[in-house]
Each structure stands twice: as structure tokens, then as C-alpha cells.
Write an enzyme that holds these catalytic residues in place. Structure first.
Site, PDB file in Angstrom:
ATOM      1  N   ARG A   1       0.839  -1.188   0.000  1.00  0.00           N
ATOM      2  CA  ARG A   1       0.000   0.000   0.000  1.00  0.00           C
ATOM      3  C   ARG A   1       0.876   1.240   0.000  1.00  0.00           C
ATOM      4  NH1 ARG A   1       1.931   1.716   4.025  1.00  0.00           N
ATOM      5  NH2 ARG A   1       0.849   3.695   3.645  1.00  0.00           N
ATOM      6  N   GLY A   2       0.230   2.382  -0.208  1.00  0.00           N
ATOM      7  CA  GLY A   2       1.001   3.615  -0.374  1.00  0.00           C
ATOM      8  C   GLY A   2       1.103   3.923  -1.849  1.00  0.00           C
ATOM      9  N   ALA A   3       0.834   5.163  -2.224  1.00  0.00           N
ATOM     10  CA  ALA A   3       0.741   5.493  -3.642  1.00  0.00           C
ATOM     11  C   ALA A   3       1.935   5.007  -4.474  1.00  0.00           C
ATOM     12  CB  ALA A   3       0.526   7.003  -3.788  1.00  0.00           C
TER      13      ALA A   3
ATOM     14  N   ARG B   1      -7.334  -0.175  -7.201  1.00  0.00           N
ATOM     15  CA  ARG B   1      -7.676   0.937  -6.291  1.00  0.00           C
ATOM     16  C   ARG B   1      -7.776   2.211  -7.129  1.00  0.00           C
ATOM     17  NH1 ARG B   1      -4.221   1.435  -0.919  1.00  0.00           N
ATOM     18  NH2 ARG B   1      -6.136   2.458  -0.187  1.00  0.00           N
TER      19      ARG B   1
ATOM     20  N   ASP C   1      -1.858  10.947  -2.212  1.00  0.00           N
ATOM     21  CA  ASP C   1      -2.220   9.913  -3.178  1.00  0.00           C
ATOM     22  C   ASP C   1      -2.525  10.509  -4.537  1.00  0.00           C
ATOM     23  OD1 ASP C   1      -2.972   8.795  -0.334  1.00  0.00           O
ATOM     24  OD2 ASP C   1      -2.656   7.080  -1.671  1.00  0.00           O
TER      25      ASP C   1
ATOM     26  N   LYS D   1      -4.866  10.159   2.948  1.00  0.00           N
ATOM     27  CA  LYS D   1      -5.628   9.322   3.857  1.00  0.00           C
ATOM     28  C   LYS D   1      -6.674  10.104   4.645  1.00  0.00           C
ATOM     29  CE  LYS D   1      -5.406   5.889   4.044  1.00  0.00           C
ATOM     30  NZ  LYS D   1      -6.247   4.961   3.262  1.00  0.00           N
TER      31      LYS D   1
HETATM   32  C1  LIG Z   1       3.696   7.862   0.087  1.00  0.00           C
HETATM   33  S1  LIG Z   1       2.049   7.743  -0.347  1.00  0.00           S
HETATM   34  C2  LIG Z   1       1.331   7.166   1.107  1.00  0.00           C
HETATM   35  C3  LIG Z   1      -0.130   7.471   1.169  1.00  0.00           C
HETATM   36  O1  LIG Z   1      -0.893   6.307   0.817  1.00  0.00           O
HETATM   37  C4  LIG Z   1      -1.656   5.948   1.953  1.00  0.00           C
HETATM   38  O2  LIG Z   1      -2.896   5.368   1.648  1.00  0.00           O
HETATM   39  P1  LIG Z   1      -3.062   3.757   1.779  1.00  0.00           P
HETATM   40  O3  LIG Z   1      -2.437   3.342   3.071  1.00  0.00           O
HETATM   41  O4  LIG Z   1      -4.568   3.566   1.739  1.00  0.00           O
HETATM   42  O5  LIG Z   1      -2.371   3.178   0.550  1.00  0.00           O
HETATM   43  C5  LIG Z   1      -1.863   7.265   2.662  1.00  0.00           C
HETATM   44  O6  LIG Z   1      -2.811   8.074   2.007  1.00  0.00           O
HETATM   45  C6  LIG Z   1      -0.481   7.827   2.563  1.00  0.00           C
HETATM   46  O7  LIG Z   1      -0.344   9.192   2.798  1.00  0.00           O
END
Ligand SMILES: CSC[C@H]1O[C@H](OP(=O)(O)O)[C@H](O)[C@@H]1O
Length: 356
Positions: A53-55, A97, A244, A255
Site C-alpha cells: 500500500r502507499g501510492a 484501487r 495519493d 488518507k
Molecule cells: C507515500 S504515499 C502514502 C499514502 O498512501 C496511503 O494510503 P493507503 O495506506 O490507503 O495506501 C496514505 O494516504 C499515505 O499518505
């Protein structure tokens, strides 16, 4: 090799299929375990379940996922047939996603290789593997540069607050919002970090706290509802978060819980920074109102400790679970990218930064 490395890739060799080897972030912080994907569907599921996860990280994972397309079964297929198969894979992974634009940016790079290829069929997969590795390496460089550029803004701070996880676990390594913390720590200036737990999936408590603690950076977990009081007590010198998707006018999707944090920072006159590589900008979108926001399963709110834990909401009561919110550009002090800093982001400054 670091056992906690977010993403590893093993190319096909000697009859063994290619492997996308992911640190399973749904199991952290208690268990360090890896999930190996050898198929497109396994990759799609890993992104959708936030195993990875994470963009930036989901863009890298999806790029490697394209190389898992089973084209060996198409040994006698024509190039157009194989190209069509890869395009099907790309289209399928694009449904995993909807919000992080890095996913589509990475898949578009892979699509360009497919569309522009004119050699022998057997060579196409090698070129796709090379491009996925390049995307992964490019992200390492971008995160390093964001760390350097962000460190200048945080150098005068003693304590910073962050939300969710925008660290090594969300990228190739170092992260975006956490990269300046690692950069300053390496140069002997260790910030104290407040990590918002970030309901409902607790990426802050489970992931940010874990990776910063592993790195020896003092981190304190606070509930999302504590942020305002900590600011009022003067215990937060700056807020820094990831992103994101950033619209052309500087509006930021991140988030859920980021927007109220930005409002609190504005009220308390605390700098609010967003750290993201330039491939997180979506210049096609005029404003953040147009950013698609992922609506996730309500059970993530009702069962915060998993499906086999007690339900936290009464049966029959409606529960909403948007995964992201949008912070208007006027609440953003500056956006930190690998190219530099956009202070007071607006459409003119964003476009100039991207075009530079
Ligand atoms: C470095 S981008 C990280 C960004 O992505 C996360 O969302 P998720 O955990 O749902 O993939 C979150 O928005 C972070 O800031």
C-alpha cells in the site's frame, strides 16, 4: 537484503516463474511475513487488501504485476495477440484501487512499452521487466531527493506530526513524508515524531510507529482525536503528510483524517507540508473535487481488529468508510517534491514546477 524491504522482484529463470515478493503490511507490527505473488490476480488482491500500500508502492507493485502475465502459453501467438494480453493485464490491475494516481502513472509507463514494442515476442517481457525495475529505482531516487528537500523545511523543528504511513513501507524506501525525518536523523538531527494512529486501518500506529522505531527515531502514537490538543499545547512544530493524488490547483487527496489535521494546523498557525513525487500530481484534474475517492468496506470500521474480533457498531446502523479526503490547497503551506518545494501551491505554481 533488508528482510523488511517493502517490495522485491525475482525474474523468471530456469523454468521458475517470476515472483513479486511483498512484505505483508496487514500483518505488521506483530508479524514480519512476506507474500509472494506469481499471478496477476494475486497482485490485484495484494494491492486491494493493502498487503502492499502507499501510492508509490502500489505503482511499483502493479508494474511488476504486468510482467507476471502468463505469455508462455502464447508461445506461438503473434505479437499483436501477446500485446493484447498485456493490455488486458494492465487494464485489470488499474481496477485494484482508484485514488492513488501513481498506480495509473506506472501502468501507463508499462503500456507505453507494450504499445511501442516491435521486436521478437520473447523480448517483450524482458523490456517490461526492465521498465518495472526502472520505475522501482526511479522511486528510490525521488524519495531520497524529497528527503533532502524536506529536511531544509524541518531543520528548525523539534517535533513533527504525521498521518497514516508515507514512509519506506509506502514506497521503494525512505518514503515521502518520512524521508526528511530519515535524512535529518542520518545527519544527527533527530526529530520527535507524533504518529496519528489513523483509523480505521491504523497505518500510523501499526506502520509508521513500527518503521520509525526500527530506525531509532523517537515516535509517539496519538489517536487522531488527540492531534488538536497536542498542537494547542505547543508540542507540534510542523505537520508533514504524504499524498495519493494532487490536482493541478494543489488540492491534495490523502488518507482520511488529513483534511481535519490541515484545518487544525491552520488554526494553530503550524506549517502543514505535503511530500510527494511529481508523479503524484494529476495535471488533468483542475481541482481536488474531481479526485475519485475510494470507498472501502464498512467492516474495516465495524471490526477494527479484524473480522473475528467483536463488532464495534450495532447491526443495522449505517457505517461510511471513505479511504481518503481532500485538503484544499489554501491549507497547504508547501508541497515538497523531488524537484524542490512549491510554497503556497496554486495552479500557476504547480504547472510551473511540473514543467521546470
Ligand atoms: C507515500 S504515499 C502514502 C499514502 O498512501 C496511503 O494510503 P493507503 O495506506 O490507503 O495506501 C496514505 O494516504 C499515505 O499518505
Amino acid at each position: 537484503m533488508n528482510e523488511a524491504e517493502t517490495i522485491r522482484y525475482h525474474a523468471a529463470h530456469d523454468g521458475r516463474p517470476a515472483e513479486l515478493d511483498l512484505l505483508d503490511q496487514t500483518k505488521l507490527p506483530g508479524t514480519l511475513t512476506r507474500l509472494v505473488c506469481t499471478t496477476i490476480d494475486q497482485t490485484h488482491d495484494a494491492i486491494q487488501r493493502l498487503v502492499v500500500r502507499g501510492a508509490p508502492a502500489i505503482g511499483i507493485a502493479a508494474a511488476y504485476g504486468v510482467t507476471l502475465t502468463p505469455v508462455d502459453a502464447y508461445a506461438s501467438a503473434s505479437l499483436p495477440e501477446v500485446q493484447a494480453r498485456y493490455r488486458q493485464t494492465i487494464d485489470h490491475l488499474a481496477t485494484s484501487r482508484p485514488t492513488a494516481v501513481n498506480l495509473f502513472w506506472a501502468l501507463d509507463r508499462m503500456r507505453a512499452i507494450v504499445d511501442g514494442f516491435a521486436g521478437e515476442v520473447a523480448e517483450l517481457r524482458e523490456q517490461l521487466v526492465t521498465e518495472a525495475i526502472r520505475i522501482h529505482d526511479d522511486d528510490r531516487q525521488m524519495c531520497r531527493s524529497i528527503g533532502r528537500n524536506g529536511a531544509t523545511l524541518l531543520a528548525h523543528c523539534k517535533s513533527v506530526m504525521t498521518h497514516c504511513n508515507a514512509g519506506s513501507l509506502a514506497t521503494s524506501m525512505w518514503g515521502t513524508a518520512l524521508a526528511p525525518m530519515y535524512h535529518l536523523h542520518e545527519s544527527g538531527h533527530t526529530l520527535e515524531v507524533f504518529a496519528d494512529e489513523t483509523r480505521p486501518l491504523l497505518q500510523g500506529a501499526r506502520l509508521t510507529a513500527w518503521e520509525l522505531h526500527q530506525a531509532g527515531i523517537p515516535v509517539t502514537v496519538c489517536t487522531d482525536s488527540m492531534s488538536g490538543s497536542l498542537m494547542r499545547q505547543g508540542r507540534v512544530d510542523a505537520v508533514i503528510v504524504g499524498a495519493d493524488r494532487i490536482a493541478a490547483n494543489g488540492d491534495v487527496a490523502n488518507k482520511i483524517g488529513t483534511y481535519p489535521l490541515a484545518v487544525l494546523a491552520k488554526y494553530h498557525n503550524i506549517p502543514f507540508y505535503v511530500a510527494a513525487p511529481t508523479n503524484t500530481f494529476d495535471a488533468e484534474l483542475e481541482s481536488g473535487d474531481l479526485i475519485p475517492i475510494e470507498q472501502r468496506n464498512a467492516d474495516e470500521v465495524s471490526y477494527p481488529c479484524g473480522a473475528d474480533s467483536p463488532r464495534h457498531t450495532p447491526e443495522g446502523v449505517t457505517v461510511v468508510n471513505p479511504a481518503f479526503d481532500v485538503t484544499p490547497a489554501e491549507l497547504v503551506t508547501a508541497v515538497i517534491t523531488e524537484k524542490g518545494v512549491i510554497s503556497g501551491p496554486d495552479t500557476t505554481k504547480v504547472r510551473a514546477h511540473l514543467d521546470a
